[in-house]
Scaffold this motif. Structure first.
Motif, short mmCIF file in Angstrom:
data_model
loop_
_atom_site.label_atom_id
_atom_site.label_comp_id
_atom_site.label_asym_id
_atom_site.label_seq_id
_atom_site.Cartn_x
_atom_site.Cartn_y
_atom_site.Cartn_z
N UNK A 69 3.65 2.30 6.34
CA UNK A 69 2.63 1.97 5.33
C UNK A 69 1.28 2.48 5.81
N UNK A 70 0.62 3.25 4.95
CA UNK A 70 -0.71 3.78 5.27
C UNK A 70 -1.78 2.77 4.86
N UNK A 99 -3.76 9.38 2.36
CA UNK A 99 -2.90 8.85 1.30
C UNK A 99 -3.51 7.60 0.68
N UNK A 100 -4.04 6.71 1.53
CA UNK A 100 -4.64 5.49 1.02
C UNK A 100 -5.84 5.74 0.15
N UNK A 101 -6.72 6.64 0.59
CA UNK A 101 -7.90 6.96 -0.20
C UNK A 101 -7.53 7.64 -1.52
N UNK A 102 -6.49 8.46 -1.47
CA UNK A 102 -6.05 9.15 -2.69
C UNK A 102 -5.57 8.15 -3.74
N UNK A 103 -4.71 7.22 -3.33
CA UNK A 103 -4.23 6.21 -4.28
C UNK A 103 -5.38 5.34 -4.78
N UNK A 107 -1.36 8.40 -11.08
CA UNK A 107 -0.76 8.86 -9.84
C UNK A 107 0.62 8.26 -9.63
N UNK A 108 1.58 9.11 -9.30
CA UNK A 108 2.94 8.69 -9.03
C UNK A 108 3.22 8.68 -7.53
N UNK A 109 2.69 9.67 -6.84
CA UNK A 109 2.90 9.74 -5.39
C UNK A 109 1.87 10.67 -4.77
N UNK A 110 1.84 10.66 -3.45
CA UNK A 110 0.93 11.53 -2.69
C UNK A 110 1.75 12.49 -1.83
N UNK A 111 1.34 13.75 -1.81
CA UNK A 111 1.89 14.74 -0.89
C UNK A 111 0.90 14.87 0.24
N UNK A 112 1.30 14.48 1.45
CA UNK A 112 0.35 14.37 2.56
C UNK A 112 0.79 15.20 3.75
N UNK A 113 -0.06 16.14 4.15
CA UNK A 113 0.16 16.94 5.36
C UNK A 113 -0.51 16.23 6.53
N UNK A 128 0.82 -1.21 0.00
CA UNK A 128 0.00 0.00 0.00
C UNK A 128 0.85 1.25 0.00
N UNK A 129 0.24 2.41 0.24
CA UNK A 129 0.98 3.68 0.26
C UNK A 129 2.07 3.67 1.33
N UNK A 130 3.30 4.00 0.93
CA UNK A 130 4.45 3.89 1.82
C UNK A 130 5.24 5.18 1.84
N UNK A 131 5.58 5.67 3.04
CA UNK A 131 6.36 6.91 3.17
C UNK A 131 7.79 6.69 2.70
N UNK A 132 8.26 7.56 1.80
CA UNK A 132 9.65 7.50 1.35
C UNK A 132 10.42 8.78 1.67
N UNK A 133 9.73 9.87 1.94
CA UNK A 133 10.36 11.13 2.33
C UNK A 133 9.48 11.79 3.38
N UNK A 134 10.12 12.55 4.27
CA UNK A 134 9.38 13.18 5.36
C UNK A 134 10.02 14.52 5.69
#
Length: 275
Positions: A148-149, A156-160, A228-234, A126-132
């Motif tokens: 992993x979200x 992030x999960x809903x977006x993907x 979609x390539x990635x998610x920007x998540x606040x 699933x959606x996984x953080x690679x940068x923070x």
């Protein structure tokens, strides 16, 4: 007898890094106009879109045609992008790294918003953080690389899921079984409800769905195909993080997502996610 002498002050010459060739910059307006139009244009329309007279535009187009940046259709007389432009575009797409492009953006987003901002990619689980980028505020959300979200309860999960459609269904069904089928809607209900809203807004949000008191808002980064390539998540405390669709944080995320997407060749006309 006093005489006045006028001294001419010559401004300093621009540094090599600042010096350019004006004619190339002027001609580049024609290439930019063609790219924005997305279709071949007659000389008159192309010149108008570039903000110049047709007589001025024509010599540039002749030169661009000789090196393959533009080509003219013999039947219609319209000008379109040429084979060299196509080769350059393909090379640019091959070299583009979505994470590298987005990384500087999350530092700016964290500073501007006061919240922690993460880059998540779609991984095996699933959606996984690679940068923070950590929040500059005193309150920090404990996240780390590799987190992993879930699909069901995170922005992030809903977006993907909204952009990937049925490709995300197996992971959703696994989460649903683990949680107890009755506690979560069916995939069809999830698509028609939550994901339909995400598609309509172009953002996803979660208000304390996974961790009590923690909310998130996420924007997509899309490639030239609108995928979609990635998610920007606040991510931040629910009391402080504004999850309104039309709030200032939403505007910041949309702007950053669109800027990164444009670097990957995305255009708004191709942005609609597929189910």
């Amino acid at each position: 007898m006093l005489s006045a002498h006028r001294r001419t002050v010559t401004p300093p010459a621009p540094s090599p890094a600042q010096r350019g060739i004006q004619s190339i910059e002027v001609g580049g307006q024609l290439l930019r106009a063609l790219a924005h139009a997305g279709r071949p244009l007659p000389l008159k329309d192309l010149a108008a879109a570039a903000g110049m007279a047709a007589a001025k535009a024509h010599p540039y187009l002749v030169s661009f045609g000789k090196i393959g940046l533009v080509e003219q259709d013999r039947a219609s007389g319209r000008y379109g992008l040429g084979p060299l432009a196509l080769q350059l575009g393909l090379m640019s797409l091959q070299q583009a790294d979505p994470v590298r492009i987005a990384t500087p953006l999350i530092e700016d987003l964290a500073s501007a918003s006061g919240h922690t901002v993460a880059i998540a990619v779609w991984g095996t689980h699933g959606p996984t953080i690679v940068r923070l980028a950590e929040s500059p505020a005193a309150v920090h959300i404990n996240m780390r690389h590799g987190t992993v979200f879930s699909i069901t309860g995170t922005a992030s999960g809903q977006l993907f899921a909204a952009w990937l459609g049925d490709a995300a269904k197996p992971l959703y069904e696994a989460e649903r079984r683990a949680a107890g089928a009755r506690s979560l809607p069916s995939w069809a209900q999830f698509v028609a409800g939550t994901l339909a809203e995400v598609r309509a807004q172009g953002l996803a949000r979660a208000d304390g769905g996974v961790v009590a008191g923690v909310s998130a808002l996420a924007a997509p980064v899309l490639d030239h195909r609108g995928q979609i390539m990635l998610a920007l998540t606040a991510i931040g405390p629910s009391a402080a993080l504004d999850t309104r669709w039309d709030g200032p944080l939403a505007a910041l995320l949309r702007q950053a997502g669109q800027a990164a997407s444009a670097r990957l060749g995305w255009q708004p006309a191709t942005s609609a996610p597929t189910s």
